[in-house]
Scaffold this motif. Structure first.
Motif, PDB file in Angstrom:
ATOM      1  N   THR A  86      40.158  38.480  34.941  1.00 46.42           N
ATOM      2  CA  THR A  86      39.612  39.811  34.622  1.00 46.42           C
ATOM      3  C   THR A  86      38.271  40.036  35.307  1.00 46.42           C
ATOM      4  O   THR A  86      37.651  41.060  35.104  1.00 46.42           O
ATOM      5  N   GLY A  87      37.834  39.043  36.106  1.00 40.67           N
ATOM      6  CA  GLY A  87      36.530  39.177  36.760  1.00 40.67           C
ATOM      7  C   GLY A  87      36.622  40.021  38.013  1.00 40.67           C
ATOM      8  O   GLY A  87      37.568  40.761  38.242  1.00 40.67           O
ATOM      9  N   GLY A  88      35.629  39.901  38.871  1.00 40.32           N
ATOM     10  CA  GLY A  88      35.612  40.669  40.108  1.00 40.32           C
ATOM     11  C   GLY A  88      34.643  41.827  40.032  1.00 40.32           C
ATOM     12  O   GLY A  88      34.423  42.408  38.965  1.00 40.32           O
ATOM     13  N   HIS A  89      34.057  42.165  41.143  1.00 36.60           N
ATOM     14  CA  HIS A  89      33.109  43.262  41.212  1.00 36.60           C
ATOM     15  C   HIS A  89      33.553  44.216  42.309  1.00 36.60           C
ATOM     16  O   HIS A  89      33.897  43.788  43.412  1.00 36.60           O
ATOM     17  N   ALA A  90      33.533  45.515  42.021  1.00 37.58           N
ATOM     18  CA  ALA A  90      34.071  46.509  42.951  1.00 37.58           C
ATOM     19  C   ALA A  90      33.375  46.467  44.303  1.00 37.58           C
ATOM     20  O   ALA A  90      34.021  46.615  45.352  1.00 37.58           O
ATOM     21  N   VAL A  91      32.060  46.258  44.307  1.00 33.12           N
ATOM     22  CA  VAL A  91      31.329  46.221  45.584  1.00 33.12           C
ATOM     23  C   VAL A  91      31.763  45.026  46.418  1.00 33.12           C
ATOM     24  O   VAL A  91      31.970  45.123  47.634  1.00 33.12           O
ATOM     25  N   TYR A 134      48.689  46.302  53.118  1.00 27.87           N
ATOM     26  CA  TYR A 134      49.287  46.228  51.785  1.00 27.87           C
ATOM     27  C   TYR A 134      48.718  45.055  50.988  1.00 27.87           C
ATOM     28  O   TYR A 134      48.630  45.108  49.758  1.00 27.87           O
ATOM     29  N   GLY A 135      48.327  43.978  51.660  1.00 29.12           N
ATOM     30  CA  GLY A 135      47.685  42.866  50.974  1.00 29.12           C
ATOM     31  C   GLY A 135      46.354  43.277  50.376  1.00 29.12           C
ATOM     32  O   GLY A 135      46.006  42.893  49.246  1.00 29.12           O
ATOM     33  N   VAL A 136      45.595  44.076  51.129  1.00 24.11           N
ATOM     34  CA  VAL A 136      44.336  44.607  50.611  1.00 24.11           C
ATOM     35  C   VAL A 136      44.608  45.477  49.389  1.00 24.11           C
ATOM     36  O   VAL A 136      43.904  45.392  48.366  1.00 24.11           O
ATOM     37  N   ALA A 137      45.640  46.318  49.480  1.00 27.83           N
ATOM     38  CA  ALA A 137      45.992  47.174  48.341  1.00 27.83           C
ATOM     39  C   ALA A 137      46.372  46.342  47.127  1.00 27.83           C
ATOM     40  O   ALA A 137      46.031  46.685  45.991  1.00 27.83           O
ATOM     41  N   GLY A 138      47.065  45.219  47.361  1.00 25.24           N
ATOM     42  CA  GLY A 138      47.428  44.331  46.256  1.00 25.24           C
ATOM     43  C   GLY A 138      46.208  43.740  45.578  1.00 25.24           C
ATOM     44  O   GLY A 138      46.155  43.633  44.345  1.00 25.24           O
ATOM     45  N   MET A 139      45.212  43.352  46.377  1.00 26.04           N
ATOM     46  CA  MET A 139      43.980  42.807  45.810  1.00 26.04           C
ATOM     47  C   MET A 139      43.253  43.859  44.976  1.00 26.04           C
ATOM     48  O   MET A 139      42.771  43.581  43.878  1.00 26.04           O
ATOM     49  N   ILE A 140      43.189  45.081  45.493  1.00 32.71           N
ATOM     50  CA  ILE A 140      42.522  46.160  44.758  1.00 32.71           C
ATOM     51  C   ILE A 140      43.301  46.496  43.487  1.00 32.71           C
ATOM     52  O   ILE A 140      42.701  46.794  42.445  1.00 32.71           O
ATOM     53  N   SER A 141      44.630  46.438  43.566  1.00 36.50           N
ATOM     54  CA  SER A 141      45.453  46.713  42.385  1.00 36.50           C
ATOM     55  C   SER A 141      45.134  45.752  41.254  1.00 36.50           C
ATOM     56  O   SER A 141      45.157  46.126  40.073  1.00 36.50           O
ATOM     57  N   LYS A 142      44.850  44.506  41.621  1.00 40.06           N
ATOM     58  CA  LYS A 142      44.473  43.523  40.607  1.00 40.06           C
ATOM     59  C   LYS A 142      43.204  43.969  39.890  1.00 40.06           C
ATOM     60  O   LYS A 142      43.111  43.890  38.658  1.00 40.06           O
ATOM     61  N   GLY A 143      42.230  44.450  40.644  1.00 42.54           N
ATOM     62  CA  GLY A 143      40.999  44.937  40.025  1.00 42.54           C
ATOM     63  C   GLY A 143      41.241  46.139  39.136  1.00 42.54           C
ATOM     64  O   GLY A 143      40.683  46.231  38.036  1.00 42.54           O
ATOM     65  N   LEU A 161      40.877  56.743  35.679  1.00 38.11           N
ATOM     66  CA  LEU A 161      40.035  57.704  36.387  1.00 38.11           C
ATOM     67  C   LEU A 161      38.586  57.241  36.476  1.00 38.11           C
ATOM     68  O   LEU A 161      37.861  57.614  37.408  1.00 38.11           O
ATOM     69  N   ALA A 162      38.154  56.426  35.518  1.00 38.93           N
ATOM     70  CA  ALA A 162      36.769  55.939  35.523  1.00 38.93           C
ATOM     71  C   ALA A 162      36.587  54.696  36.382  1.00 38.93           C
ATOM     72  O   ALA A 162      35.453  54.304  36.675  1.00 38.93           O
ATOM     73  N   SER A 163      37.691  54.077  36.801  1.00 36.69           N
ATOM     74  CA  SER A 163      37.601  52.829  37.549  1.00 36.69           C
ATOM     75  C   SER A 163      37.322  53.084  39.028  1.00 36.69           C
ATOM     76  O   SER A 163      38.015  53.874  39.673  1.00 36.69           O
ATOM     77  N   PRO A 164      36.324  52.414  39.600  1.00 32.70           N
ATOM     78  CA  PRO A 164      36.074  52.572  41.044  1.00 32.70           C
ATOM     79  C   PRO A 164      37.223  52.036  41.890  1.00 32.70           C
ATOM     80  O   PRO A 164      37.384  52.447  43.047  1.00 32.70           O
ATOM     81  N   TYR A 165      38.019  51.139  41.311  1.00 28.01           N
ATOM     82  CA  TYR A 165      39.144  50.578  42.061  1.00 28.01           C
ATOM     83  C   TYR A 165      40.173  51.642  42.428  1.00 28.01           C
ATOM     84  O   TYR A 165      40.835  51.536  43.461  1.00 28.01           O
ATOM     85  N   TYR A 167      39.644  54.630  43.421  1.00 30.34           N
ATOM     86  CA  TYR A 167      39.196  55.367  44.602  1.00 30.34           C
ATOM     87  C   TYR A 167      39.125  54.481  45.846  1.00 30.34           C
ATOM     88  O   TYR A 167      38.935  54.992  46.952  1.00 30.34           O
ATOM     89  N   LEU A 168      39.291  53.183  45.641  1.00 32.48           N
ATOM     90  CA  LEU A 168      39.512  52.282  46.762  1.00 32.48           C
ATOM     91  C   LEU A 168      41.001  52.161  47.059  1.00 32.48           C
ATOM     92  O   LEU A 168      41.426  52.107  48.220  1.00 32.48           O
ATOM     93  N   LEU A 169      41.794  52.143  45.995  1.00 29.40           N
ATOM     94  CA  LEU A 169      43.231  51.902  46.137  1.00 29.40           C
ATOM     95  C   LEU A 169      43.952  53.046  46.828  1.00 29.40           C
ATOM     96  O   LEU A 169      44.833  52.816  47.664  1.00 29.40           O
ATOM     97  N   VAL A 170      43.601  54.270  46.496  1.00 30.42           N
ATOM     98  CA  VAL A 170      44.325  55.426  47.036  1.00 30.42           C
ATOM     99  C   VAL A 170      44.289  55.473  48.564  1.00 30.42           C
ATOM    100  O   VAL A 170      45.343  55.533  49.210  1.00 30.42           O
ATOM    101  N   PRO A 171      43.104  55.455  49.204  1.00 25.63           N
ATOM    102  CA  PRO A 171      43.116  55.524  50.676  1.00 25.63           C
ATOM    103  C   PRO A 171      43.753  54.314  51.337  1.00 25.63           C
ATOM    104  O   PRO A 171      44.425  54.447  52.370  1.00 25.63           O
TER     105      PRO A 171
END
Length: 248
Positions: A86-91, A134-143, A161-165, A167-171
């Motif tokens: 459950t860890g990880g930091h969006a930045v 898609y691997g990057v998207a998978g990592m972001i999906s975990k967050g 909607l409040a998660s920064p992930y 807005y990373l995942l969509v693009p």
């Protein structure tokens, strides 16, 4: 991109993404990602029945390696110790995701310019490009999965909607979708899809496991099974792209 068939396919992708987010809250990446890779079996069957592509003996061997790898990974699962992170930091995720996505796009552009060997080897970079993104998207999906509050539809929507992930995942997901769709148009599905699947699986596991504080099994037998499964899937990556070398 507005035909009913295309829209249905896009809808299935969104449904799959929603299911993936739920799964990632229950099992670690080293289990979830190889299981996701088993979907390639269905895609290859479709490539034969719908697209009329003929799998060679080498490609069947690669497919068997993926299946065996998934079985090993599932056998290594221990609910007592395999706890999703459950860890990880969006930045921190962004600092890894941005250059990786650009690298995937660069591989795709290079392939599109014809700076690769003839087919089937020429199809591999397309799969590699899609797999990286898609691997990057998978990592972001975990967050994103770790940040969702599953206590009711309202809580789910608000936390997503409040998660920064998000807005990373969509693009990144849209970029991967465009790269993969174009790759399928320019290369063999039976080459592009397996390469993309294996690369995305390995990327998400290698980058996401330490990023979100997950761990490999402490038990020696389970660890051996887990690593063996991942190794079999990785080996299939080097097996599948040479499908034209054998008959089947």
């Amino acid at each position: 991109m507005t035909t009913p068939r295309w829209l249905a396919g896009f809808g299935l992708i969104l449904a799959g993404l929603a299911g993936q987010l739920v799964v990632l809250t229950r099992i670690p990446l080293t289990v979830a990602q190889p299981v996701f890779a088993s979907g390639i079996v269905f895609l290859l069957l479709l490539s034969m029945t719908v697209l009329g592509e003929r799998l060679t003996a080498r490609e069947w061997t690669g497919l068997a390696g993926i299946a065996a790898g998934v079985v090993c990974v599932l056998a290594s699962l221990d609910p007592r110790t395999d706890v999703p992170g459950t860890g990880g930091h969006a930045v921190r995720v962004l600092l890894v995701a941005a250059p990786s996505t650009l690298a995937g796009v660069a591989v795709f552009v290079t392939a599109a310019r014809g700076r690769v060997r003839p087919r089937p080897a020429g199809d591999v970079p397309y799969g590699l490009a899609a797999g990286i993104v898609y691997g990057v998207a998978g990592m972001i999906s975990k967050g994103l999965s770790a940040s969702i509050d599953f206590h009711g539809p309202t809580a789910i929507a608000a936390s997503v909607l409040a998660s920064p992930y998000l807005y990373l995942l969509v693009p990144v997901t849209l970029t991967g979708f465009v790269v993969f769709q174009t790759a399928l148009q320019r290369g063999r599905a039976s080459i592009v899809a397996p390469v993309s699947t294996v690369v995305s699986t390995l990327y998400t596991v290698v980058a996401g496991t330490p990023m979100f504080g997950e761990h490999l099994p402490p038990d020696a037998a389970d660890l051996t099974l887990r690593l063996t499964g991942l190794a079999l899937i990785a080996a299939a990556l080097f097996r599948l792209p040479h499908g034209d070398d054998a008959s089947g």
